[in-house]
Design a protein around this motif. Structure first.
Motif, PDB file in Angstrom:
ATOM      1  N   ALA A  11       0.847  14.725   3.847  1.00  0.00           N
ATOM      2  CA  ALA A  11      -0.124  15.595   4.511  1.00  0.00           C
ATOM      3  C   ALA A  11       0.152  15.684   6.007  1.00  0.00           C
ATOM      4  O   ALA A  11       0.081  16.759   6.607  1.00  0.00           O
ATOM      5  CB  ALA A  11      -1.533  15.059   4.255  1.00  0.00           C
ATOM      6  N   ALA A  12       0.493  14.549   6.619  1.00  0.00           N
ATOM      7  CA  ALA A  12       0.779  14.560   8.052  1.00  0.00           C
ATOM      8  C   ALA A  12       2.020  15.392   8.358  1.00  0.00           C
ATOM      9  O   ALA A  12       2.063  16.168   9.328  1.00  0.00           O
ATOM     10  CB  ALA A  12       0.960  13.132   8.549  1.00  0.00           C
ATOM     11  N   ARG A  35       0.841  -1.193   0.000  1.00  0.00           N
ATOM     12  CA  ARG A  35       0.000   0.000   0.000  1.00  0.00           C
ATOM     13  C   ARG A  35       0.876   1.242   0.000  1.00  0.00           C
ATOM     14  O   ARG A  35       1.865   1.325   0.714  1.00  0.00           O
ATOM     15  CB  ARG A  35      -0.892   0.007   1.226  1.00  0.00           C
ATOM     16  CG  ARG A  35      -1.919  -1.092   1.212  1.00  0.00           C
ATOM     17  CD  ARG A  35      -2.746  -1.007   2.464  1.00  0.00           C
ATOM     18  NE  ARG A  35      -3.422   0.265   2.559  1.00  0.00           N
ATOM     19  CZ  ARG A  35      -4.082   0.660   3.642  1.00  0.00           C
ATOM     20  NH1 ARG A  35      -4.118  -0.113   4.696  1.00  0.00           N
ATOM     21  NH2 ARG A  35      -4.671   1.835   3.677  1.00  0.00           N
ATOM     22  N   ARG A  36       0.475   2.176  -0.794  1.00  0.00           N
ATOM     23  CA  ARG A  36       1.253   3.407  -0.895  1.00  0.00           C
ATOM     24  C   ARG A  36       0.664   4.435   0.067  1.00  0.00           C
ATOM     25  O   ARG A  36      -0.514   4.761   0.006  1.00  0.00           O
ATOM     26  CB  ARG A  36       1.226   3.940  -2.323  1.00  0.00           C
ATOM     27  CG  ARG A  36       1.761   2.930  -3.324  1.00  0.00           C
ATOM     28  CD  ARG A  36       1.889   3.551  -4.680  1.00  0.00           C
ATOM     29  NE  ARG A  36       2.891   4.595  -4.672  1.00  0.00           N
ATOM     30  CZ  ARG A  36       3.211   5.286  -5.755  1.00  0.00           C
ATOM     31  NH1 ARG A  36       2.632   5.038  -6.887  1.00  0.00           N
ATOM     32  NH2 ARG A  36       4.123   6.227  -5.675  1.00  0.00           N
ATOM     33  N   ARG A  37       1.476   4.914   0.956  1.00  0.00           N
ATOM     34  CA  ARG A  37       1.038   5.904   1.957  1.00  0.00           C
ATOM     35  C   ARG A  37       1.787   7.216   1.809  1.00  0.00           C
ATOM     36  O   ARG A  37       1.929   7.967   2.752  1.00  0.00           O
ATOM     37  CB  ARG A  37       1.259   5.358   3.361  1.00  0.00           C
ATOM     38  CG  ARG A  37       0.473   4.088   3.628  1.00  0.00           C
ATOM     39  CD  ARG A  37       0.753   3.572   5.012  1.00  0.00           C
ATOM     40  NE  ARG A  37       0.002   2.363   5.280  1.00  0.00           N
ATOM     41  CZ  ARG A  37       0.117   1.670   6.408  1.00  0.00           C
ATOM     42  NH1 ARG A  37       0.941   2.082   7.354  1.00  0.00           N
ATOM     43  NH2 ARG A  37      -0.590   0.565   6.592  1.00  0.00           N
ATOM     44  N   ARG A  38       2.284   7.465   0.645  1.00  0.00           N
ATOM     45  CA  ARG A  38       3.084   8.688   0.500  1.00  0.00           C
ATOM     46  C   ARG A  38       2.221   9.937   0.642  1.00  0.00           C
ATOM     47  O   ARG A  38       2.634  10.928   1.216  1.00  0.00           O
ATOM     48  CB  ARG A  38       3.787   8.673  -0.856  1.00  0.00           C
ATOM     49  CG  ARG A  38       4.900   7.635  -0.936  1.00  0.00           C
ATOM     50  CD  ARG A  38       5.631   7.723  -2.260  1.00  0.00           C
ATOM     51  NE  ARG A  38       6.732   6.765  -2.314  1.00  0.00           N
ATOM     52  CZ  ARG A  38       7.516   6.606  -3.365  1.00  0.00           C
ATOM     53  NH1 ARG A  38       7.329   7.339  -4.433  1.00  0.00           N
ATOM     54  NH2 ARG A  38       8.486   5.722  -3.339  1.00  0.00           N
ATOM     55  N   THR A  39       1.010   9.878   0.105  1.00  0.00           N
ATOM     56  CA  THR A  39       0.178  11.082   0.174  1.00  0.00           C
ATOM     57  C   THR A  39      -0.210  11.371   1.617  1.00  0.00           C
ATOM     58  O   THR A  39      -0.158  12.506   2.065  1.00  0.00           O
ATOM     59  CB  THR A  39      -1.067  10.876  -0.694  1.00  0.00           C
ATOM     60  OG1 THR A  39      -1.731   9.685  -0.258  1.00  0.00           O
ATOM     61  CG2 THR A  39      -0.684  10.713  -2.152  1.00  0.00           C
ATOM     62  N   MET A  40      -0.604  10.305   2.350  1.00  0.00           N
ATOM     63  CA  MET A  40      -0.965  10.516   3.746  1.00  0.00           C
ATOM     64  C   MET A  40       0.242  10.991   4.544  1.00  0.00           C
ATOM     65  O   MET A  40       0.125  11.848   5.415  1.00  0.00           O
ATOM     66  CB  MET A  40      -1.513   9.212   4.331  1.00  0.00           C
ATOM     67  CG  MET A  40      -2.818   8.763   3.699  1.00  0.00           C
ATOM     68  SD  MET A  40      -4.162   9.904   4.090  1.00  0.00           S
ATOM     69  CE  MET A  40      -4.276   9.624   5.843  1.00  0.00           C
ATOM     70  N   ARG A  41       1.390  10.428   4.240  1.00  0.00           N
ATOM     71  CA  ARG A  41       2.588  10.831   4.974  1.00  0.00           C
ATOM     72  C   ARG A  41       2.927  12.296   4.712  1.00  0.00           C
ATOM     73  O   ARG A  41       3.280  13.049   5.611  1.00  0.00           O
ATOM     74  CB  ARG A  41       3.755   9.937   4.558  1.00  0.00           C
ATOM     75  CG  ARG A  41       4.996  10.139   5.379  1.00  0.00           C
ATOM     76  CD  ARG A  41       6.108   9.273   4.849  1.00  0.00           C
ATOM     77  NE  ARG A  41       5.699   7.872   4.770  1.00  0.00           N
ATOM     78  CZ  ARG A  41       6.403   6.936   4.149  1.00  0.00           C
ATOM     79  NH1 ARG A  41       7.523   7.243   3.546  1.00  0.00           N
ATOM     80  NH2 ARG A  41       5.998   5.685   4.139  1.00  0.00           N
TER      81      ARG A  41
END
Lengths: 287, 183
Positions: free
Chosen positions: A90-91, A82-88
């Motif tokens: 934003a955080a 799973r790619r979490r780059r966008t959430m990371r």
């Protein structure tokens, strides 16, 4: 088998004819042996990587030497992460903004001059986009004392007497009165006038005794007549006073009682009897 | 000759059909294995499987139906052979001690007979040819490729491949006839 042998013979003969050579039995036998090397079955089973391509539908008859246990593929299916780059991102952005806000608020709470500087910066930015608004607000901010940062926020329609009075009494600086006059729309000369007036008011209250009170005019400000306007004041101040005619301060101002009312101890003509002196042989009062 | 498959099999393999991969492997694997074995690779079967791994992973770029796939497969096999030759040239050959191959001992009569048979095999005959002649003969006879396909694999013209093939056959003929005369 015979058909295959004959087919191989035809291929070998065709090859020799293309080369323009005679068919001899030793050469033909050698070429047939060489050709047979390309038809030997594989001795080992396909590797798991190859079986992953072939899948469970691989035909066991295609690999004569393949073991039956090798048909199921031991390779685990590939599951994409799973790619979490966008959430990371934003955080991280939120954390940076929160930390910056905390730092700025801390600096603002620690140093009182920061608010004036920040206000000046904001007004300069606003003035860059709206020069008319900046010409009205930027001037007092640039001349403001950092300790009097709240001065421009005071209502501009107060009487000149109150303004000149509250300046030196509240902050103890002569410049505040001038700023108040200037903020009220006066020119540079009006500011200087206000500074002079306030200076005279504070000096009188310190050095001279209180003169005979005049109940109608006894204001607590620097001007002798709170309702009057100094001669040096600008026309703007007069207009402001005229506009705010209904908001004149009340004349009921507490004043000091007359001198003849207060007893003056030690004076023989004051009419107040002094206390009897204690006898000399009387014991001294214990402290 | 390896069985020819219809072009639909290649199309099915390009769409991910597992059965098509199996049919391609069954049709071409013996030829690739024999080509690498005659060329002298130590682990020819492992090298053949590596060849098919490369072919299957790039099968989407294959054009020309089954003949195009055959050409591409033996091109990969040829590249594997070249890589093996270069690797052996860079690294010294290290072999463990095997008492059976110690020439300081006297061989038995049976061993001498087997070695004489191997010496007369087709592998020993091919080793007496030039490398390019060996390559042409292997691709033409073992892999059953046409002159144009061999020219594409070796990066030469069709005329030069034809000349190489003629010289190789003449050289092989002289070797075989000389051995026949000795026997």
């Amino acid at each position: 088998m015979n058909h295959a042998v004959s087919h191989n013979d035809d291929d070998v003969r065709h090859l020799l004819e293309d080369a323009g050579l005679e068919q001899t039995s030793p050469l033909e036998a050698s070429l047939m042996a060489l050709r047979a090397a390309g038809h030997e079955p594989m001795q080992t089973a396909p590797s798991p990587e190859l079986l992953a391509f072939m899948g469970p539908a691989a035909d066991p008859s295609c690999e004569p030497s393949a073991e039956p246990s090798a048909t199921p593929s031991p390779v685990a299916p590939v599951v994409p992460l799973r790619r979490r780059r966008t959430m990371r991102g934003a955080a991280l952005g939120l954390a940076v903004v929160a930390a910056t806000g905390l730092g700025v608020s801390g600096v603002a709470a620690a140093s009182p001059g920061f608010r004036a500087a920040a206000g000046t910066a904001v007004e300069q930015v606003v003035g860059f986009f709206d020069p008319s608004e900046a010409g009205r607000q930027a001037v007092p901010s640039t001349e403001a004392n950092p300790g009097d940062a709240d001065a421009p926020e005071q209502p501009a329609f107060g009487t000149s007497g109150n303004r000149t009075d509250s300046g030196p009494a509240g902050h103890g600086t002569a410049g505040a009165g001038g700023e108040s006059e200037d903020n009220a729309g006066g020119s540079r000369s009006a500011g200087e006038t206000g500074r002079d007036v306030s200076g005279s008011g504070s000096g009188r209250s310190d050095s001279q005794p209180a003169p005979a009170p005049q109940p109608e005019r006894a204001g607590n400000g620097a001007l002798q007549d709170p309702g009057s306007i100094p001669a040096e004041a600008g026309d703007t101040a007069k207009k402001l006073v005229e506009d705010a005619g209904g908001t004149q301060p009340s004349d009921v101002v507490p004043s000091l009682p007359a001198d003849d009312v207060l007893p003056a101890p030690g004076k023989p003509d004051s009419g107040v009897k002094d206390l009897p002196a204690p006898p000399k042989d009387a014991p001294a009062p214990s402290q | 000759m390896s069985p020819a498959l219809p072009d639909d099999v290649v199309t099915a393999a390009q769409s991910g059909d597992a059965a098509a991969f199996s049919r391609i492997y069954a049709a071409l694997a013996p030829g690739v294995n024999g080509y690498l074995k005659v060329r002298g690779l130590e682990d020819h079967e492992g090298a053949a499987q590596e060849v098919f791994l490369t072919v299957f992973s790039r099968i989407g770029s294959v054009h020309g139906g089954f003949q195009g796939l055959r050409t591409f497969t033996f091109s990969v096999a040829h590249a594997r052979y070249v890589d093996d030759v270069r690797r052996r040239a860079r690294q010294p050959h290290v072999s463990g001690y095997d008492p059976d191959t110690d020439v300081r001992a006297v061989d038995s009569a049976e061993t001498a007979a087997l070695e004489s048979l191997e010496a007369t095999g087709v592998g020993q005959q091919l080793k007496q040819l030039k490398p390019e002649q060996q390559e042409v003969l292997l691709l033409r006879v073992v892999a059953d490729l046409s002159l144009e396909q061999v020219a594409e694999i070796m990066g030469r013209t069709t005329g030069s491949i034809k000349q190489l093939q003629r010289r190789a056959l003449l050289r092989l003929k002289s070797i075989v006839e000389r051995e026949e005369a000795l026997v």
